[in-house]
Design an enzyme around this catalytic site. Structure first.
Site, mmCIF file in Angstrom:
data_model
loop_
_atom_site.group_PDB
_atom_site.id
_atom_site.type_symbol
_atom_site.label_atom_id
_atom_site.label_comp_id
_atom_site.label_asym_id
_atom_site.label_seq_id
_atom_site.Cartn_x
_atom_site.Cartn_y
_atom_site.Cartn_z
ATOM 1 C CG ASP A 93 1.906 136.104 45.407
ATOM 2 O OD1 ASP A 93 3.081 135.953 44.856
ATOM 3 O OD2 ASP A 93 1.373 135.287 45.121
ATOM 4 C CG ASP A 266 -4.694 140.727 44.730
ATOM 5 O OD1 ASP A 266 -4.865 141.015 45.851
ATOM 6 O OD2 ASP A 266 -4.569 139.616 44.022
ATOM 7 C CB CYS A 304 -17.423 151.129 29.741
ATOM 8 S SG CYS A 304 -15.827 150.629 29.861
ATOM 9 C CB CYS A 306 -12.733 150.006 28.114
ATOM 10 S SG CYS A 306 -13.938 148.392 27.063
ATOM 11 C CB CYS A 309 -17.287 149.903 25.681
ATOM 12 S SG CYS A 309 -17.413 148.733 26.873
ATOM 13 C CG HIS A 335 -15.614 145.734 29.692
ATOM 14 N ND1 HIS A 335 -16.186 146.908 29.645
ATOM 15 C CD2 HIS A 335 -16.308 145.141 30.547
ATOM 16 C CE1 HIS A 335 -17.253 147.144 30.482
ATOM 17 N NE2 HIS A 335 -17.461 145.855 30.900
HETATM 18 ZN ZN LIG Z 1 -15.607 148.507 28.280
#
Ligand SMILES: [Zn+2]
Length: 369
Positions: A93, A266, A304, A306, A309, A335
């Site tokens: 930025d 973002d 999920c 990830c 998880c 996550h």
């Molecule tokens: Zn997750």
């Protein structure tokens, strides 16, 4: 040319589209969510974890990196990519948003924004030319022009003056650019006035940047107002260039932003609320630190994929957060980042399959706050 943008699929009943943005550090499939790495780190996450979450590009904050460790040091290290050992695309930025957030500590003139450091009180001046010099030292793939993020609310006269100065600064940034391996994006302002937004989009489009951003939204206005401004702007901005909605990243705004033709987003929310013990889920948020999860031995989100998880329970993560263990922030950041990137992957899939409108309806129907 190191950059190109190709629209691949267009949704038939909205402005949603998928595309590919080519940069010197690789291709980005859009619509894309970009995790924010303020101080050359996405807070509490290693680069490996960011990549595992599916990130294609991350952000760096010019103001913070200019303050510490300083852009000259990063230049010496070989640029931001090498300094933080991230070899995928980076967007920086302009630092304007942070400077304007300093309130009393800053003063705006035609020349630029004079401000005092929030760290040691030292005096600095960000001009459009200076900001481009810093971003060139950082060596990001995409750099942003210096603009004023018009506060909300702001009267018509202030908004118009501020917007016109933003246009002059955009031109000065363009003239100051010396490297041709970085893409400079313009920024549309205009507050909450449709005719100013339209004018700003036309003026910024005329400057022929490689991509165009929409700034000054999600600054406290009601969501319907933000969507109205977005619609005005994306009707004007050129189809063949990427559009970036700055600082917006709640799941509902991502879906609605894509529907209005935005390609890039973002937000710091994902990692910020993670550190406070909150997880993002389809219906909105799960405040993991709440007592109701003390004996909840399910993952945050069954669907999920990830690391958090796949390996840990709500009860365990709640315990980590309650005891201020660093790992709690890391697991929730993993996550929340993966949740958001997976949502974008799903959105792309639905646009390609021609089912985006059904997905949008269902998603918005299940989403609360
Ligand atoms: Zn997750």
């Amino acid at each position: 040319m190191n950059f190109s943008f190709q629209v691949e699929t267009r949704d038939k009943s909205s402005k949603a589209r998928t595309g590919v943005l080519k940069t010197p550090h690789g291709e980005i499939r859009t619509p894309v969510f970009m995790p924010v790495g303020t101080q050359a780190t996405v807070k509490a996450m290693t680069n490996e974890q960011i990549l595992d979450a599916g990130a294609q590009i991350i952000l760096g904050n010019t103001y913070h990196l200019y303050m510490r460790p300083g852009h000259e040091l990063i230049r010496e290290a070989g640029g931001l990519h090498r300094f933080m050992n991230w070899d995928k695309p980076i967007l920086t930025d302009s630092g304007g948003f942070q400077v304007f957030s300093l309130g009393e500590l800053r003063k705006l003139t035609e020349e630029g924004a004079a401000f005092q450091s929030h760290i040691d009180g030292s005096r600095h001046l960000f001009t459009p030319e200076k900001v481009v010099e810093i971003e060139e030292a950082l060596g990001s793939d995409i750099m942003m022009v210096l603009d004023e993020c018009t506060p909300y609310p702001a009267d018509h006269e202030y908004t118009e003056h501020s917007m016109e100065r933003t246009h002059r600064w955009a031109k000065r940034c363009k003239d100051a650019q010396t490297r041709d391996d970085q893409a400079l994006f313009g920024i549309v302002q205009g507050g909450m006035y449709p005719e100013l937004r339209k004018k700003s989009a036309e003026e910024i489009a005329k400057l022929d940047f490689i991509g165009n951003a929409i700034g000054g939204l999600s600054v406290g206005e009601p969501k319907p107002m933000m969507y109205e401004m977005l619609d005005v702007v994306t009707d004007v901005l050129p189809e063949e260039k990427p559009r970036y909605l700055m600082g917006v990243g709640t799941a509902d705004c991502l879906v609605e932003g894509v529907a209005r033709g935005v390609d890039m987003f973002d937000c710091v929310l994902q990692t910020r609320i993670a550190r406070n013990g909150t997880a993002l889920v389809r219906s909105g948020k799960l405040v993991i630190r709440n007592a109701e999860y003390a004996k909840d031995f399910r993952p945050i989100d069954e669907a999920c994929d990830c690391y958090a998880c796949r390996n840990h329970t709500r009860a365990y993560i709640r315990h980590l957060i309650k005891t201020n263990e660093i790992l709690g922030a890391t697991l929730l950041s993993i996550h929340n980042t993966r949740f958001t990137i997976r949502l974008m992957e799903e959105i792309r899939g639905h646009i390609e399959a021609g089912t985006f409108q059904e997905f949008r309806r269902e998603f918005m129907g299940n989403f609360r706050i």
